[in-house]
Design a protein around this motif. Structure first.
Motif, PDB file in Angstrom:
ATOM      1  N   ASN A  40       0.825  -1.200   0.000  1.00  0.00           N
ATOM      2  CA  ASN A  40       0.000   0.000   0.000  1.00  0.00           C
ATOM      3  C   ASN A  40       0.869   1.264   0.000  1.00  0.00           C
ATOM      4  O   ASN A  40       0.600   2.241  -0.732  1.00  0.00           O
ATOM      5  N   GLN A  55       1.118   4.043  -3.230  1.00  0.00           N
ATOM      6  CA  GLN A  55       0.884   5.482  -3.185  1.00  0.00           C
ATOM      7  C   GLN A  55       1.992   6.248  -3.926  1.00  0.00           C
ATOM      8  O   GLN A  55       1.726   7.203  -4.673  1.00  0.00           O
ATOM      9  N   VAL A  81     -11.835  -0.247  -9.840  1.00  0.00           N
ATOM     10  CA  VAL A  81     -10.849   0.793 -10.111  1.00  0.00           C
ATOM     11  C   VAL A  81     -11.291   1.699 -11.258  1.00  0.00           C
ATOM     12  O   VAL A  81     -11.267   2.932 -11.141  1.00  0.00           O
ATOM     13  N   GLN A 102     -12.089   3.756  -7.330  1.00  0.00           N
ATOM     14  CA  GLN A 102     -11.617   3.474  -5.975  1.00  0.00           C
ATOM     15  C   GLN A 102     -10.400   2.558  -6.018  1.00  0.00           C
ATOM     16  O   GLN A 102     -10.161   1.851  -7.003  1.00  0.00           O
ATOM     17  N   VAL A 103      -9.651   2.579  -4.926  1.00  0.00           N
ATOM     18  CA  VAL A 103      -8.505   1.682  -4.770  1.00  0.00           C
ATOM     19  C   VAL A 103      -9.032   0.319  -4.355  1.00  0.00           C
ATOM     20  O   VAL A 103      -9.849   0.206  -3.434  1.00  0.00           O
ATOM     21  N   TYR A 135      -2.928  -4.965  -6.267  1.00  0.00           N
ATOM     22  CA  TYR A 135      -3.466  -3.652  -5.898  1.00  0.00           C
ATOM     23  C   TYR A 135      -3.814  -2.892  -7.181  1.00  0.00           C
ATOM     24  O   TYR A 135      -3.059  -2.944  -8.157  1.00  0.00           O
ATOM     25  N   SER A 163      -5.310   1.031  -8.569  1.00  0.00           N
ATOM     26  CA  SER A 163      -5.653   2.396  -8.157  1.00  0.00           C
ATOM     27  C   SER A 163      -5.847   3.259  -9.395  1.00  0.00           C
ATOM     28  O   SER A 163      -5.105   3.136 -10.377  1.00  0.00           O
ATOM     29  N   GLU A 189      -5.620   3.426 -15.157  1.00  0.00           N
ATOM     30  CA  GLU A 189      -5.593   2.541 -13.992  1.00  0.00           C
ATOM     31  C   GLU A 189      -4.212   1.915 -13.862  1.00  0.00           C
ATOM     32  O   GLU A 189      -3.665   1.370 -14.830  1.00  0.00           O
TER      33      GLU A 189
END
Length: 548
Positions: A61, A65, A142, A147-148, A167, A169, A179
């Motif tokens: 995570n 970011q 996504v 949304q993540v 993951y 995002s 995406e």
């Protein structure tokens, strides 16, 4: 058939389970410890796996970011999706985000896609088909919801099945949203989780085995003295009164052994004292019986002389001579019975068995008691087979038993008929004597064979018996290896059953005749099954307690 075979195969295990306290304790300890250790091990392994996964998610995570921020900076310079340099920028961004870590070496995978712009082809950091790893649900979360999202997916990468933490995002740009997907392999976490599970499993098995060994040793320390006590008690019951337990230490088990030894010593003293008293009693009975023979013979001679000359005496003197003769007969019968009982007590009674027909014996007994039956108004009804009933018995003892049974039935018959039935099968011969008199109260079917026992001591006797007849009869039956049993109910009469084997020395299993009369079986059997073990044993084909 299969169930029966299974029961046969499992019979030794079930027998060992019932008989061995040691086995039950160790087995239950192993089962309970396995459940406890298994549950605790599952909890530890599950928590460890979850901790590893949470840590991996936190790391991914945080990296995600930074990667989203970098992609935004690189792509936002392009204002139009039709910018010719945009595809090159996307490729360069993906390569930078992958940091040269290829999926072939087990590294992470970076994929940049634009669901809203079909003209922009998806770009992946390696030549890997990410379709099975990026699910439509994650794409919807996504691309459509903005949304993540995250998922754990398993797929084949270069022929190796690998689990990935995926993951996704959204990345906002000047020309629209794209995406970014970051796929991190969980190989290290899986390996660590497997090692933890293996360690917990091995440790749990070792702990269970150790607990089983400890439980076995501890149980053996407790059970061994109990087994020794059981074996010692069996030897004591077999007559080895000098057997004792070994006392070691001062703990509870030592106290148990000492208390057991004290109990055994007290029992030995009491048994020896009782045996001595019994021996003295038998000796006294035998000596008195023999010593009374000589004066009885002298008195008998004088009484016989007086009895033969009674017609020349006054009526009062003649009546006295008759009473003297009758009482001497009774006294002589009592001495004979006492001598017979003393022989049984001393173990000197012998069986003179020979092949005999029991039909003439029963008829002879009925003929000899016909006079008594006529005086009291009783008829003796014989139910005998038409063919001879041959058995290997002592005819003198069998006749004495039947004489006692029929005589008692006549005396207590209350003027009603007495039925004597004889029957046989391949293994046994049985004779039942049934009266319809006062009967027996519950529990008296056992007491009736005790020496000198009488149901009603105040009741007048017609035959002048000694009170030892049934005691001698039950000993005669046991000497034959047979049974002498009683049944009765108040007001319903009584029935006695003598059962002996056809061949001397054979073991009886069942009797040819029922103990409960057929005219009373329907009414009596339900009550007898609850309250009278003697009657209940009959229908099972086994001897009643009084005949054992």
């Amino acid at each position: 058939m299969g169930v029966r075979r299974g029961r046969r195969v499992s019979a030794p295990a079930r027998r060992a389970w019932r008989r061995s306290l040691h086995l039950r304790v160790v087995t239950l300890t192993l089962v309970m410890s396995s459940l406890l250790v298994g549950g605790f091990g599952w909890f530890i392994a599950d928590r460890s796996t979850q901790i590893l996964l949470d840590r991996a998610e936190d790391e991914v995570n945080a990296q995600m970011q930074g990667k989203v921020e970098y992609a935004y900076q690189q792509l936002t310079v392009h204002r139009q999706v039709f910018d010719k340099t945009l595809p090159l920028t996307i490729i360069d961004t993906v390569n930078r985000l992958a940091d040269g870590d290829s999926a072939e070496s087990g590294g992470a995978i970076v994929s940049l896609q634009a669901e809203r712009f079909p003209e922009l082809k998806p770009v992946t950091s390696t030549k890997v088909d990410t379709g099975p790893l990026i699910s439509p649900e994650l794409v919807h979360t996504v691309a459509d919801d903005g949304q993540v999202g995250q998922q754990i997916r398993t797929g084949d990468v270069n022929g190796v099945r690998t689990k990935y933490l995926v993951y996704g995002s959204p990345v906002p740009t000047s020309f629209g949203q794209v995406e970014l997907y970051y796929l991190v392999p969980l190989t290290t976490e899986d390996r660590a989780a497997n090692q933890i599970r293996t360690t917990v499993l091995v440790t749990g098995l070792a702990l269970v085995i150790l607990l089983g060994v400890v439980a076995g040793l501890v149980t053996r320390m407790v059970v061994t003295p109990v087994r020794v006590a059981a074996r010692t008690a069996q030897r004591l019951s077999a007559g080895l009164l000098d057997q004792r337990m070994k006392v070691d230490g001062e703990d509870d088990l030592a106290l148990l052994a000492a208390s057991f030894n004290q109990m055994a010593a007290n029992l030995q003293r009491q048994i020896v004292r009782l045996e001595e008293m019994s021996r003295l009693q038998r000796r006294f009975t035998s000596d008195v019986s023999h010593e009374l023979r000589t004066p009885l013979t002298t008195v008998r001679m004088a009484a016989d002389l007086l009895f033969s000359e009674r017609e020349d005496f006054d009526p009062a003197v003649a009546r006295s001579a008759e009473l003297l003769q009758a009482e001497l007969d009774r006294f002589e019968s009592l001495l004979t019975d006492l001598l017979e009982i003393s022989r049984f007590d001393a173990g000197f009674a012998a069986l003179d068995a020979e092949h005999s027909d029991l039909v003439p014996i029963v008829e002879r007994v009925a003929d000899r008691l016909a006079g008594l039956a006529e005086r009291v108004g009783v008829t003796i009804e014989l139910r005998l087979p038409e063919t001879p009933v041959i058995a290997e018995v002592d005819p003198r003892r069998i006749e004495r038993v039947l004489r006692n049974l029929v005589g008692n039935a006549v005396e207590h018959g209350e003027g009603r008929p007495v039925e004597v039935t004889l029957a046989t099968d391949e293994a046994a011969v049985a004779v039942t004597v049934r009266d319809h008199g006062v009967g027996l109260k519950p529990g008296e079917e056992r007491l009736v064979f005790n020496r000198f026992w009488r149901a009603d001591p105040s009741r007048a006797r017609q035959t002048g018996g000694t009170g030892l007849g049934l005691s001698i009869s039950v000993e005669d039956a046991r000497l034959h290896g047979g049974w002498l049993e009683a049944w009765g109910e108040p007001g319903g009469g009584a029935q006695f059953r003598l059962t002996v084997p056809v061949r001397s020395g054979d073991r009886l299993v069942a009797a040819p005749l029922p103990l409960i009369p057929r005219d009373r079986a329907i009414d009596v059997l339900p009550l007898a099954l609850e309250a009278a073990p003697v009657a209940g044993a009959e229908d099972a084909g086994e001897p009643a307690e009084v005949a054992r």
